[in-house]
Structures are given as structure tokens and as C-alpha cells.
Design a protein around this motif. Sequence first.
Motif, mmCIF file in Angstrom:
data_model
loop_
_atom_site.group_PDB
_atom_site.id
_atom_site.type_symbol
_atom_site.label_atom_id
_atom_site.label_comp_id
_atom_site.label_asym_id
_atom_site.label_seq_id
_atom_site.Cartn_x
_atom_site.Cartn_y
_atom_site.Cartn_z
ATOM 1 N N LEU A 137 -45.919 59.589 -63.078
ATOM 2 C CA LEU A 137 -46.717 59.470 -61.855
ATOM 3 C C LEU A 137 -47.012 60.839 -61.255
ATOM 4 N N GLU A 138 -46.024 61.737 -61.264
ATOM 5 C CA GLU A 138 -46.253 63.090 -60.722
ATOM 6 C C GLU A 138 -47.279 63.841 -61.560
ATOM 7 N N LYS A 172 -49.760 62.586 -62.918
ATOM 8 C CA LYS A 172 -51.060 62.010 -62.577
ATOM 9 C C LYS A 172 -51.467 62.301 -61.130
ATOM 10 N N VAL A 181 -49.557 61.814 -58.291
ATOM 11 C CA VAL A 181 -48.914 61.023 -57.243
ATOM 12 C C VAL A 181 -47.773 61.851 -56.646
ATOM 13 N N GLU A 182 -47.757 62.004 -55.338
ATOM 14 C CA GLU A 182 -46.688 62.759 -54.666
ATOM 15 C C GLU A 182 -45.531 61.817 -54.361
ATOM 16 N N ASN A 215 -47.317 51.245 -55.394
ATOM 17 C CA ASN A 215 -48.740 51.005 -55.143
ATOM 18 C C ASN A 215 -49.210 51.686 -53.869
ATOM 19 N N LEU A 234 -48.099 54.503 -52.724
ATOM 20 C CA LEU A 234 -48.288 55.924 -53.048
ATOM 21 C C LEU A 234 -49.576 56.135 -53.836
ATOM 22 N N ILE A 235 -49.868 55.227 -54.763
ATOM 23 C CA ILE A 235 -51.102 55.338 -55.539
ATOM 24 C C ILE A 235 -52.317 55.195 -54.628
ATOM 25 N N ASP A 260 -52.719 56.330 -51.830
ATOM 26 C CA ASP A 260 -52.987 57.572 -51.099
ATOM 27 C C ASP A 260 -53.876 58.515 -51.896
ATOM 28 N N LEU A 261 -54.071 58.231 -53.174
ATOM 29 C CA LEU A 261 -54.931 59.079 -53.998
ATOM 30 C C LEU A 261 -56.395 58.824 -53.662
ATOM 31 N N LYS A 265 -59.428 58.563 -58.529
ATOM 32 C CA LYS A 265 -58.140 58.806 -59.186
ATOM 33 C C LYS A 265 -57.303 57.536 -59.207
ATOM 34 N N GLN A 266 -57.388 56.772 -58.109
ATOM 35 C CA GLN A 266 -56.678 55.486 -58.086
ATOM 36 C C GLN A 266 -57.145 54.599 -59.240
#
Length: 405
Positions: A20-21, A23, A25-26, A47, A49-50, A52-53, A57-58
Motif C-alpha cells: 500500500l505504501e 502505491k 497510501v500513507e 478503504n 486511507l485509499i 484519501d488518494l 489513483k483510487q
Amino acid sequence: MASFSGFLRKAPSARLKAFLEAKGVEMPQDFDWNSAGRGTALVSDINALIDDLPARKQDRLKAELDHLASLTNEAVMVSAEQVCPMMGIDLEGLEGVQDVLLMLALDHPQAFERVAVQASLNRRTGGKNWSAFQFDYDGKAWALEDDAARAAFVAEAIDILNLPAHRKREADWYRAVRVHPITGEETEVVQATIYVEDRAASELTFGASEGLERQVFQRVLEVGIACNPTQRIVEICAAGGKKVRDEYAQAFSKHFAGSEPPVEAPRREVLLNTLRSEPVFSIEPADGVEGVEVSSLDFFSTGGGFARFEKRGDGETIYKFLDRRFGQVSPIKAGGWQIVSATLRIVMAAQDGKRRRTLTVTLRAPNTTTIPNKTEVDRQLVLNLLERWNLIARPTPEIDVIEEG
């Protein structure tokens, strides 16, 4: 909830975090990877966190997770075990198929694609778009590593597809290991996937203007080839029907084997338990068969041992020899032994001006049958006899294999 929810719950935390990082994702340092026993709460937190992209990108990340989830099955794990060792990728100690997929997607993208293609080829084995071809052993090694032969074969494969010469193409050659399901014996095969630009297609999509636009995209055709130089078998997975796969086999013979075109060898379950006692081979006058004998039997022990027995003298069958020499402890009668291969000699009577001749057929568990590389008449005769003698299963109806999108 997205279809990748189960994948997120089962994936090892450290590997999923790294993926995830990578890609974008923080991940907060205090993120609770064990929330609610890795249930729906964990999936909801990821989800969030995703979400927030940025929107694009999501979409890309969710599509990638969907793809990973679609590959989470035992067949893909088997494919990874076939492909990865030959690429020097160690799977020992990894925590299941989710861990393997994430590791490959992160660190070995080429291996990841090969595993996905290998799984697709394995699923199609024995299906409508698959054929296997048996070559006679002529004492010559196949020129599978010859770059010029590879290039010429790929060029001819493009011609068979009857596509314009300007279409882009790419061939990925690699080695894989197949493990026999009974004996555990490893066999190295050479595989190739040929990718070719197919005819373009179009679909409606939202473009940069946020309005509907028609977008043209280039589709990709795939042709899969698997070569077993030990057993002299080539498997071809390609759409277009039997005629097209015959042409691929002839092209393979011309560029790599330098021999006569092979014959198609149907993949059927081999019923070797029929040979645990001396068989009575029923023969009809129309068969033109003078006699049949089992000339060799190969056994595998549950303890890991192999044994091969071959008939040598004319005075007794292989069954009488085993009984005379070993009695109740012969592998035919003792527990713990399985027949994994057998060779039959079918003696054809002299007729129509032809001399007496012998057709030799080898059956190998679980589903390999060598068919005489002679004429279509011989092949059909042998198949009919093997069915009659209950040595191969009846053919199953052909069905289309529908791939998940």
C-alpha cells in the motif's frame, strides 16, 4: 464493500503495508492491523486511507487489488511453484498465496505476469482451445535455446494468425517446473507466451472533458506453448480451432525439432489400476491385431522408491515373472506401490500386402498417452482399443473456458 475485502483480511500485515505504501497510501504509525480480529473494521480502515488518494489513483489501486483478489486460489499457487524456482525466487517461508502475490507484484513484476499466464494455461489444459502433440524420439535434441529458431517460429506464428506485419508482437520465453502429482518427480519444461496486437476495439468512456468520448484501444492476442523435451510433447493453447493448432505444431517441428510433423495426443485420464492383475485384452477380427502384451511396468512406492520391470523372455509374461520372482511381496500384490507407467506392445497382423508390425504405446499417470506417430487410422485404432480395455477414460464433452474479466 469492494471484492478485495477478503484479500485484505488474509494478507500478511507487513507485506500489505509495504504494498500500500508503494502505491502512495500513507499509513499512520499507530494503524491497528488487528482491529476487530482483522475483520470488516480493518477493511473499512484501509478503504478509508485509499479514499484519501486522488480519484484516479483510487481507481487504479482498487483495480489492482481486485486483480490480486481474482488470482487468490490454489491454481495460482501451483503456478507460482512452477515458475518462481526457475527464476531464482524463493517462496519458502511465505505466508500463503496472498503473501506470494503481493511479493511478486512488488518485487518481481515479470514473474507476477508469468504466474498469471501460467495459471490461465493450466486452467485451459485439456479444454477446447488446447492441444498436445507427441513427437517420435529421433535422437536429436530440440533447438529450444536457439535465438534464430525462436525468432523464425514467432514470425511464422504471426503469419498463422493472419494479421498485418506491422502489428506489435512480443514473445516471453521462460522455464517452469512441473511436479508429478503422484511421484513428486520434477520435470523442467520450456514455455513461451506470444503476445500480438489484435484488431482494435472501441468503447465509450469519460474523457478529459468529463463528457462521453469513444476511446479506441488495441486488444492483445495470446498464444501459449509448453515444450516437454523429455517426453517429446508440445502443448499449444490458442483459439482458432484444431486446424490452427496443427499449424503451430508443424511450425514448431520445422524450427525446433527438425522432424516429421507430430500427432495430436489427447489428454485423457489413464486408468492404470486396470493393470494390477494380468489383463485379458479383448480383440475383434476387424482390429487386425495378432497379439498384445504388457512389456513394462513402472511402480512408485509411498516411501519414495521407484521400480521398473520389463518383459525380456518369450516364455512368460511380466505378471508371471513378478509372481515367480517376488510372490506376495511383488509390487503388484504388496501394499504401498502404485503403477505410474506402463508400456503395451500391440502386434498387428500382416495384411493387405503389409508386413507384420508392432505399435508401442506408453501410458503415464495421471493423463499422458503416447500415440503411435504413424497414421490417423493407427491412432484411432489405439484409442479405441485403450477405451475398450479400460485403460483410458472416455473423452469428456468439450466446453468453453470463460475467463474472468
